[in-house]
Motif scaffolding. Structure first.
Motif, PDB file in Angstrom:
ATOM      1  N   PRO A 152       0.825  -1.208   0.000  1.00  0.00           N
ATOM      2  CA  PRO A 152       0.000   0.000   0.000  1.00  0.00           C
ATOM      3  C   PRO A 152       0.863   1.264   0.000  1.00  0.00           C
ATOM      4  CG  PRO A 152      -0.070  -1.068   2.148  1.00  0.00           C
ATOM      5  CD  PRO A 152       0.696  -1.982   1.241  1.00  0.00           C
ATOM      6  N   GLU A 153       0.426   2.245  -0.762  1.00  0.00           N
ATOM      7  CA  GLU A 153       1.101   3.542  -0.773  1.00  0.00           C
ATOM      8  C   GLU A 153       0.621   4.410   0.390  1.00  0.00           C
ATOM      9  OE1 GLU A 153       1.310   3.639  -5.651  1.00  0.00           O
ATOM     10  OE2 GLU A 153      -0.299   4.661  -4.572  1.00  0.00           O
ATOM     11  N   THR A 154      -0.684   4.286   0.700  1.00  0.00           N
ATOM     12  CA  THR A 154      -1.301   5.084   1.763  1.00  0.00           C
ATOM     13  C   THR A 154      -2.164   4.174   2.612  1.00  0.00           C
ATOM     14  OG1 THR A 154      -1.372   7.010   0.293  1.00  0.00           O
ATOM     15  CG2 THR A 154      -2.732   7.111   2.265  1.00  0.00           C
ATOM     16  N   LEU A 155      -2.191   4.443   3.901  1.00  0.00           N
ATOM     17  CA  LEU A 155      -3.042   3.680   4.804  1.00  0.00           C
ATOM     18  C   LEU A 155      -3.719   4.649   5.764  1.00  0.00           C
ATOM     19  CD1 LEU A 155      -2.136   0.257   6.321  1.00  0.00           C
ATOM     20  CD2 LEU A 155      -3.321   1.959   7.700  1.00  0.00           C
ATOM     21  N   LEU A 156      -5.046   4.614   5.796  1.00  0.00           N
ATOM     22  CA  LEU A 156      -5.831   5.430   6.721  1.00  0.00           C
ATOM     23  C   LEU A 156      -6.349   4.516   7.825  1.00  0.00           C
ATOM     24  CD1 LEU A 156      -8.039   7.408   4.136  1.00  0.00           C
ATOM     25  CD2 LEU A 156      -5.697   7.901   4.844  1.00  0.00           C
ATOM     26  N   LEU A 208     -16.790   0.500 -10.393  1.00  0.00           N
ATOM     27  CA  LEU A 208     -15.634   1.371 -10.175  1.00  0.00           C
ATOM     28  C   LEU A 208     -15.695   2.167  -8.879  1.00  0.00           C
ATOM     29  CD1 LEU A 208     -14.982   3.122 -13.630  1.00  0.00           C
ATOM     30  CD2 LEU A 208     -13.434   1.582 -12.422  1.00  0.00           C
ATOM     31  N   LYS A 209     -16.898   2.585  -8.497  1.00  0.00           N
ATOM     32  CA  LYS A 209     -16.985   3.533  -7.387  1.00  0.00           C
ATOM     33  C   LYS A 209     -18.357   3.477  -6.739  1.00  0.00           C
ATOM     34  CE  LYS A 209     -17.982   7.216 -10.752  1.00  0.00           C
ATOM     35  NZ  LYS A 209     -17.470   8.432 -11.386  1.00  0.00           N
ATOM     36  N   GLY A 210     -18.501   4.254  -5.670  1.00  0.00           N
ATOM     37  CA  GLY A 210     -19.778   4.329  -4.966  1.00  0.00           C
ATOM     38  C   GLY A 210     -19.721   3.747  -3.569  1.00  0.00           C
ATOM     39  N   SER A 211     -18.740   2.877  -3.320  1.00  0.00           N
ATOM     40  CA  SER A 211     -18.591   2.289  -1.992  1.00  0.00           C
ATOM     41  C   SER A 211     -17.108   2.166  -1.661  1.00  0.00           C
ATOM     42  CB  SER A 211     -19.275   0.916  -1.921  1.00  0.00           C
ATOM     43  OG  SER A 211     -18.694   0.030  -2.860  1.00  0.00           O
ATOM     44  N   ILE A 212     -16.837   1.868  -0.398  1.00  0.00           N
ATOM     45  CA  ILE A 212     -15.455   1.698   0.056  1.00  0.00           C
ATOM     46  C   ILE A 212     -15.214   0.207   0.215  1.00  0.00           C
ATOM     47  CG2 ILE A 212     -13.828   2.179   1.929  1.00  0.00           C
ATOM     48  CD1 ILE A 212     -15.337   4.803   2.415  1.00  0.00           C
ATOM     49  N   GLN A 213     -14.626  -0.408  -0.808  1.00  0.00           N
ATOM     50  CA  GLN A 213     -14.331  -1.835  -0.780  1.00  0.00           C
ATOM     51  C   GLN A 213     -13.146  -2.110  -1.700  1.00  0.00           C
ATOM     52  OE1 GLN A 213     -17.249  -4.427  -2.875  1.00  0.00           O
ATOM     53  NE2 GLN A 213     -18.451  -2.557  -3.156  1.00  0.00           N
ATOM     54  N   PRO A 214     -12.429  -3.189  -1.477  1.00  0.00           N
ATOM     55  CA  PRO A 214     -11.240  -3.476  -2.283  1.00  0.00           C
ATOM     56  C   PRO A 214     -11.552  -3.488  -3.775  1.00  0.00           C
ATOM     57  CG  PRO A 214     -11.303  -4.924  -0.389  1.00  0.00           C
ATOM     58  CD  PRO A 214     -12.613  -4.200  -0.406  1.00  0.00           C
ATOM     59  N   GLY A 215     -10.679  -2.825  -4.542  1.00  0.00           N
ATOM     60  CA  GLY A 215     -10.831  -2.762  -5.984  1.00  0.00           C
ATOM     61  C   GLY A 215     -11.501  -1.502  -6.480  1.00  0.00           C
ATOM     62  N   GLN A 216     -12.256  -0.830  -5.608  1.00  0.00           N
ATOM     63  CA  GLN A 216     -12.939   0.392  -6.036  1.00  0.00           C
ATOM     64  C   GLN A 216     -11.986   1.587  -5.970  1.00  0.00           C
ATOM     65  OE1 GLN A 216     -16.771   1.371  -5.917  1.00  0.00           O
ATOM     66  NE2 GLN A 216     -17.377  -0.701  -6.427  1.00  0.00           N
ATOM     67  N   LEU A 217     -12.320   2.628  -6.721  1.00  0.00           N
ATOM     68  CA  LEU A 217     -11.536   3.857  -6.705  1.00  0.00           C
ATOM     69  C   LEU A 217     -11.528   4.458  -5.302  1.00  0.00           C
ATOM     70  CD1 LEU A 217     -12.877   5.335 -10.051  1.00  0.00           C
ATOM     71  CD2 LEU A 217     -10.571   4.452  -9.657  1.00  0.00           C
ATOM     72  N   ALA A 218     -10.381   4.943  -4.884  1.00  0.00           N
ATOM     73  CA  ALA A 218     -10.216   5.456  -3.519  1.00  0.00           C
ATOM     74  C   ALA A 218     -10.724   6.885  -3.418  1.00  0.00           C
ATOM     75  CB  ALA A 218      -8.760   5.367  -3.099  1.00  0.00           C
ATOM     76  N   ASP A 219     -12.061   7.017  -3.448  1.00  0.00           N
ATOM     77  CA  ASP A 219     -12.745   8.300  -3.322  1.00  0.00           C
ATOM     78  C   ASP A 219     -13.511   8.294  -2.004  1.00  0.00           C
ATOM     79  OD1 ASP A 219     -11.836   8.497  -5.926  1.00  0.00           O
ATOM     80  OD2 ASP A 219     -13.831   8.417  -6.848  1.00  0.00           O
ATOM     81  N   LEU A 220     -13.203   9.231  -1.110  1.00  0.00           N
ATOM     82  CA  LEU A 220     -13.882   9.248   0.186  1.00  0.00           C
ATOM     83  C   LEU A 220     -13.911  10.651   0.771  1.00  0.00           C
ATOM     84  CD1 LEU A 220     -11.455   9.531   2.481  1.00  0.00           C
ATOM     85  CD2 LEU A 220     -11.165   7.098   2.011  1.00  0.00           C
ATOM     86  N   VAL A 221     -14.747  10.804   1.805  1.00  0.00           N
ATOM     87  CA  VAL A 221     -14.922  12.101   2.462  1.00  0.00           C
ATOM     88  C   VAL A 221     -14.783  11.908   3.971  1.00  0.00           C
ATOM     89  CG1 VAL A 221     -16.376  14.148   2.646  1.00  0.00           C
ATOM     90  CG2 VAL A 221     -16.649  12.609   0.694  1.00  0.00           C
ATOM     91  N   GLY A 246      -9.137   9.295  -5.797  1.00  0.00           N
ATOM     92  CA  GLY A 246      -8.059   8.473  -6.315  1.00  0.00           C
ATOM     93  C   GLY A 246      -6.852   8.401  -5.399  1.00  0.00           C
ATOM     94  N   GLY A 247      -7.112   8.395  -4.097  1.00  0.00           N
ATOM     95  CA  GLY A 247      -6.022   8.275  -3.135  1.00  0.00           C
ATOM     96  C   GLY A 247      -5.271   9.562  -2.857  1.00  0.00           C
ATOM     97  N   ILE A 248      -5.728  10.683  -3.433  1.00  0.00           N
ATOM     98  CA  ILE A 248      -5.063  11.980  -3.240  1.00  0.00           C
ATOM     99  C   ILE A 248      -6.043  12.960  -2.609  1.00  0.00           C
ATOM    100  CG2 ILE A 248      -3.980  13.936  -4.433  1.00  0.00           C
ATOM    101  CD1 ILE A 248      -3.132  11.935  -6.621  1.00  0.00           C
ATOM    102  N   TRP A 249      -5.597  13.677  -1.601  1.00  0.00           N
ATOM    103  CA  TRP A 249      -6.466  14.692  -0.988  1.00  0.00           C
ATOM    104  C   TRP A 249      -6.673  15.838  -1.970  1.00  0.00           C
ATOM    105  CZ3 TRP A 249      -8.826  12.598   2.787  1.00  0.00           C
ATOM    106  CH2 TRP A 249      -8.187  11.797   3.729  1.00  0.00           C
TER     107      TRP A 249
END
Length: 541
Positions: A18-22, A496-509, A534-537
């Motif tokens: 992993p590049e980033t871990l929250l 691709l997106k809509g939820s937080i699960q492995p394989g999905q795009l890392a989009d979150l709030v 996409g994993g970037i703030w």
């Protein structure tokens, strides 16, 4: 059980670093297999693993960037499934913002712009809302503020505008001028023009205003508005009526590293032939900028009272029922051509008569050219009946309503009345029928603020405390699902997106407070602290 669902996904991806871990998060994943989590690992812009601290933290290496969320609440990035981002971004760059409740303040900012405007050129305003001022602005107000320039102030809903006398003179619109097809020139009780023009009536004036927007303006507009959306937790949006210039603007903003959200672009019917000639159709593009459906219009606006209704508006003379913007023949011919070429169909229809018309068109096209999973969309899809919803079920049609209207535009709901509002933006009815409604702002028509969507859906209460259609309230979990997973589904992007699960795009709030512990009437006060795409703030408060 939560750990079990996570561990099933981990072996496949475990060799990746992993590049980033929250971690130490209060994460609502919108993943039915694992609704809650504490930590996520991210690589190459996607979620690598989701689970408890104990499960995810051991994946970190010395090179992994670890971020402590301090037990803050986290949701998937929201999807504004119907907005006009780049167009509104360019307006922010070029026009006078008139989003105030004071006519005097609007006059002042227009007058100031006129002082800086060369002789003969138009003074243009936007974001005006006649429900927020003590009365609608009129021709006399605009004449007093700007007597020597033509003025056009567009309603934030985009379907009506207000012009001054010089604008009417240049357009050769007089008291005796008949309304154009699909448009309206409003008159007062004495028969004189008020300066209010509706839908096709605006085109008479737009033709006189030269478009000086450059390619760079569209790039800047896309960058500006995507940054604004990101501050509210929106990580994806559907541009509901994109021109070729709009799509180019998104691509340019992406290529320059300035695009802060993902776009699914419905192309305007006027641009369809251009895209078809290039061999394009729904789905072309990548995870940042993708071609969506083809956009047509069946009627007008709810906030501006031009939606086409079966029963007259309350308080508007002459049994006024709104405006039809396209004939059935036009909707069918363009729709069939697009459907046959592989396009999703996405038609603007607010009133019950407009929805009835487009359902008939979709039903005919589906009979003649059956296609697996076409995901027909009705944009806004506001005033429904049980019979219309039953027909929507048969097509598995996607309604794309703007449920924040109950909160933000409650000041005009009296034109529809309490009985009708029980069937407007009917999220409860949609969900009970097994449909998959999205959520949206229609920005500039209402703010691009998911917390406003949620509060509006949970309470059905406007900003003054009036309740409109309490029978259509839904739960917080349902509302979040509509604003995330359903938005992705409406764009064929649920994988691709809509939820937080492995394989999905890392989009979150990341939020300052927990929405699940807040009073529903206080959701709008919850602040976004960070938005990741996409994993970037892309936004940090």
């Amino acid at each position: 059980m939560q750990g079990m669902s996570t561990l099933l996904a981990l072996p496949v991806l475990r060799t990746e670093e992993p590049e980033t871990l929250l971690y130490n998060g209060n994460i609502w994943t919108v993943d039915e297999a694992q609704p809650r989590a504490q930590a996520v690992a991210i690589r190459s812009g996607r979620f690598l693993a989701v689970g408890s601290n104990a499960e995810v933290l051991p994946l970190a290496t010395a090179r992994t960037r670890k971020i402590d969320l301090a037990f803050k609440s986290v949701l998937p990035g929201f999807n504004d499934a119907h907005a006009h981002p780049v167009e509104s971004g360019v307006q922010h760059l070029r026009k006078v913002a008139c989003d105030t409740d004071s006519i005097e303040k609007i006059q002042a900012v227009l007058h100031q712009r006129a002082l800086q405007t060369p002789p003969g050129e138009w003074v243009l305003g936007f974001l005006y809302d006649d429900g927020k001022t003590p009365r609608p602005i009129n021709r006399g107000d605009l004449d007093a503020a700007v007597p020597d320039h033509p003025v056009l102030v567009q309603h934030r809903g985009g379907h009506t505008a207000f012009v001054n006398s010089l604008a009417l003179q240049l357009a050769q619109v007089k008291d005796q001028t008949p309304d154009p097809a699909g448009g309206r020139f409003e008159h007062d009780a004495a028969g004189h023009l008020t300066g209010f023009v509706g839908d096709a009536g605006m085109q008479v004036f737009f033709k006189l205003i030269s478009n000086k927007n450059r390619r760079e303006d569209y790039r800047q507009g896309a960058a500006l508005i995507s940054k604004l959306f990101a501050t509210k937790g929106v990580t994806s949006a559907c541009d509901a009526d994109a021109s070729t210039e709009d799509v180019q603007g998104y691509q340019d903003a992406r290529d320059s590293g300035k695009l802060a959200m993902r776009l699914y672009c419905h192309v305007s019917a006027a641009s369809l032939d251009h895209f078809m000639a290039a061999g394009m159709h729904t789905g072309f593009g990548d995870e940042w900028v993708r071609i969506g459906g083809v956009k047509q219009y069946a009627d007008g606006s709810i906030s501006e009272r031009t939606a086409w209704l079966s029963q007259p508006y309350i308080g508007i003379p002459n049994n006024y029922v709104g405006l039809q913007l396209s004939s059935r023949e036009q909707l069918y011919e363009t729709g069939r051509k697009a459907h046959e070429a592989g396009w999703q169909l996405a038609t603007h229809a607010n009133g019950d008569l407009a929805i009835d018309r487009i359902l008939g068109v979709y039903e005919q096209i589906h009979r003649e050219l059956p296609r697996k999973d076409p995901r027909f969309r009705v944009e806004h899809c506001t005033l429904l009946t049980d019979a219309l919803i039953h027909r929507m079920q048969a097509l598995q049609l996607i309604p794309a309503p703007f449920s924040s209207y109950v909160y933000f535009h409650g000041d005009v709901m009296h034109f529809y009345g309490q009985e009708r509002t029980q069937h407007m933006f009917p999220m409860r009815s949609f969900l009970d029928a097994g449909l998959r409604p999205t959520d949206s702002s229609d920005y500039t028509a209402s703010p691009a603020d998911p917390m406003m969507w949620l509060q509006s859906q949970l309470t059905r209460t406007d900003m003054k405390g009036n309740v409109w259609g309490a029978n259509q309230r839904i739960t917080l979990q349902e509302a979040i699902h509509c604003g995330t997973v359903n938005g992705a589904y409406a764009a064929f992007e649920e994988g691709l997106k809509g939820s937080i699960q492995p394989g999905q795009l890392a989009d979150l709030v990341v939020f300052a407070q927990d929405p699940f512990k807040a009073d529903p009437s206080e959701l709008l006060k919850i602040r976004v602290e960070r938005t990741m795409v996409g994993g970037i703030w892309k936004y940090e408060s």
